[in-house]
Design a protein around this motif. Structure first.
Motif: not given
Length: 221
Positions: A112-139
């Motif tokens: 989800n995206v924070s309504s305060d500062d627009g930062s992204v929060h992932c269920q399994h923490g910042p490492e998952e946010c990085w991994a999600n971006r990696l998967h998105g780039c691969v796709a």
């Protein structure tokens, strides 16, 4: 032309050929023409539009019947259940019946995206946010569906050691000959490579003809 055929024309023009099948559209036209009498039957506009409409409906119906199934996968890169599905179900399905499915990968899950500062929060923490971006780039970067799914499945299998083992999932096969070509993102077999090397135009034209049923002007000898 009577009012009834006119209403029939309006109904046809406002409906989409992929919603109403030919067998459903035929009674509409029959009712419109019969109700309109001889003038409606002999009216060139009615005959022309009916013929075109029925052909379009039939053509689009056949195209839809042969179209691959659209499969959307909304997942998280560090989710154990997602890993099991991608590795054991999705990768197997795409590998065995690649022409039957059109897969869209969305590595976001419960982020989800924070309504305060627009930062992204992932269920399994910042490492998952990085991994999600990696998967998105691969796709986004890999065009071939089978290669893309295989790479994502490899990343998911390396979930716990992704930073160390993930790069190996994205390495291109080593070249055994130069030049090496890819078609739709795939190198194919050694025999297919030889065909590309000896007759690129022929391979492109034959592949296009098989895919579309059309022969472009540049392919005609």
């Amino acid at each position: 032309m009577s009012r009834v055929p006119s209403i029939g024309l309006i109904l046809i023009f406002k409906s989409t050929t992929c919603v109403l099948m030919p067998k459903d559209r035929f009674p509409i036209w029959t009712l419109a023409i019969v109700s309109g009498g001889v003038k409606a039957v002999l009216n060139p506009l009615v005959l022309v539009v009916f013929s075109w409409d029925f052909w379009q409906a039939f053509r689009h119906t056949c195209a839809r019947a042969d179209a691959p199934l659209a499969v959307g996968v909304y997942y998280e890169s560090l989710c154990p259940d997602c890993k099991n599905f991608v590795v054991d179900q999705l990768n197997v399905t795409v590998s065995r019946v690649p022409d039957l499915v059109n897969v869209t990968l969305v590595p976001w899950g419960k982020a989800n995206v924070s309504s305060d500062d627009g930062s992204v929060h992932c269920q399994h923490g910042p490492e998952e946010c990085w991994a999600n971006r990696l998967h998105g780039c691969v796709a986004a970067a890999i065009d071939d569906a089978s290669v893309r799914t295989r790479a994502v499945a490899c990343l998911m299998a390396a979930q716990k050691t992704l930073r160390a083992d993930g790069p190996a999932c994205l390495q291109e096969p080593p070249l055994t000959f130069a030049p090496t070509m890819t078609l739709d993102g795939s190198q194919g077999t050694a025999e297919q490579q030889k065909q590309l090397l000896d007759d690129l135009l022929g391979v492109v034209c034959s592949t296009w003809q098989q895919r579309t049923g059309q022969t472009p002007a540049g392919c005609q000898q």
